[in-house]
Design a protein around this motif. Structure first.
Motif, mmCIF file in Angstrom:
data_model
loop_
_atom_site.group_PDB
_atom_site.id
_atom_site.type_symbol
_atom_site.label_atom_id
_atom_site.label_comp_id
_atom_site.label_asym_id
_atom_site.label_seq_id
_atom_site.Cartn_x
_atom_site.Cartn_y
_atom_site.Cartn_z
ATOM 1 N N CYS A 179 0.942 -1.341 -0.028
ATOM 2 C CA CYS A 179 0.187 -0.102 0.200
ATOM 3 C C CYS A 179 1.067 1.208 0.099
ATOM 4 O O CYS A 179 0.474 2.328 -0.860
ATOM 5 C CB CYS A 179 -0.954 -0.104 1.210
ATOM 6 N N PHE A 220 -6.962 -3.832 -4.855
ATOM 7 C CA PHE A 220 -6.048 -4.790 -3.942
ATOM 8 C C PHE A 220 -7.058 -6.039 -3.478
ATOM 9 O O PHE A 220 -7.947 -5.597 -2.775
ATOM 10 C CB PHE A 220 -5.649 -4.049 -2.828
ATOM 11 N N LEU A 276 -5.605 -3.191 5.601
ATOM 12 C CA LEU A 276 -6.125 -2.825 4.338
ATOM 13 C C LEU A 276 -7.469 -1.961 4.313
ATOM 14 O O LEU A 276 -7.773 -1.303 3.663
ATOM 15 C CB LEU A 276 -6.536 -4.066 3.517
ATOM 16 N N ALA A 324 -5.349 1.759 4.421
ATOM 17 C CA ALA A 324 -4.654 1.616 2.853
ATOM 18 C C ALA A 324 -4.425 2.903 2.251
ATOM 19 O O ALA A 324 -3.587 2.818 1.510
ATOM 20 C CB ALA A 324 -5.689 0.602 2.090
ATOM 21 N N TRP A 333 -10.051 -2.028 -2.150
ATOM 22 C CA TRP A 333 -9.912 -3.376 -1.607
ATOM 23 C C TRP A 333 -10.957 -4.095 -1.507
ATOM 24 O O TRP A 333 -11.896 -3.838 -1.633
ATOM 25 C CB TRP A 333 -9.087 -2.983 -0.407
#
Length: 234
Positions: A97, A111, A156, A160, A166
């Motif tokens: 990230c 992601f 995340l 992130a 994500w």
């Protein structure tokens, strides 16, 4: 544009590579020194192999990539479970990230992280029975990879940065199958991952991750969520 994948040497990661290649994608494989990859990856013109110790991740690795996927995990050995690095997945997610942010992409990078059904989505405050809370607490203390997966998903989902969109894919008990089969997707677990677990084939996980990375409509449906994936029972 290419898709960057970490964890390609693992059981699910190898299948994700095949799914992405079958979808006509260019793939970059970020591999730790000493990790083995299938011989077919060494001579495929659609694959770029990059060996790195991840400390740190050079932003140039991300350059030209619209998507990143991680199937990274700990080896199922005493050293892999209890040895260093204890925070392999979380630290790699963080480094990826940070590298993405440094590239200043024109649009957010996708992601996709492979987690597990035992990882709670705290953004939804998913209800967990008391007995399972106690058991998960013990697992968190005694099995370091579980805590690593929890912290990777938490990073995340919360830290992130604006350059990353994500999805955390949460399979239940993983099985090995040779073909993609029908599977169901859920916002939260519909079974207890400890006391009434379901099954999820690795190839189904790889198929869903590949589709998330390449299908815009599916991505828009699930981005910012932690879908749980089960094999459909017949």
């Amino acid at each position: 544009m290419a898709i960057l994948l970490v964890g390609a040497s693992g059981a699910t990661g190898r299948l994700l590579v095949e799914e992405l290649l079958n979808a006509g994608q260019q793939v970059k494989l970020l591999i730790r020194p000493g990790s083995k990859v299938p011989e077919s990856c060494l001579h495929n013109q659609s694959i770029t192999l990059i060996r790195s110790d991840f400390q740190p991740i050079n932003p140039e690795v991300i350059s030209g990539c619209e998507s990143v996927a991680s199937c990274l995990g700990h080896n199922p050995t005493l050293k892999g479970i209890y040895g260093q690095p204890r925070k392999l997945v979380r630290d790699t997610v963080r480094l990826l990230c940070e590298a993405i942010q440094k590239t200043n992409p024109q649009k957010p990078v996708r992601f996709v992280l492979m987690g597990s059904a035992g990882v709670r989505n705290n953004l939804l405050k998913e209800p967990v029975p008391f007995a399972q809370q106690v058991a998960i607490g013990l697992i968190r203390l005694l099995v370091p990879p579980h805590a690593d997966n929890e912290q990777a998903a938490a990073y995340l989902s919360r830290q992130a940065g604006s350059s990353v969109e994500w999805v955390v894919v949460r399979p239940d008990t993983l099985t090995n199958e040779t073909k993609v089969s029908r599977y169901s997707l859920h916002v939260s677990p519909v079974r207890s991952a400890l006391f009434r677990p379901g099954k999820t084939s690795r190839i189904n996980v790889a198929n869903f991750m590949s589709r998330l990375l390449t299908e815009d409509v599916l991505w828009e449906k699930w981005k910012g969520q932690m879908p749980v994936i089960y094999n459909e029972e017949f």
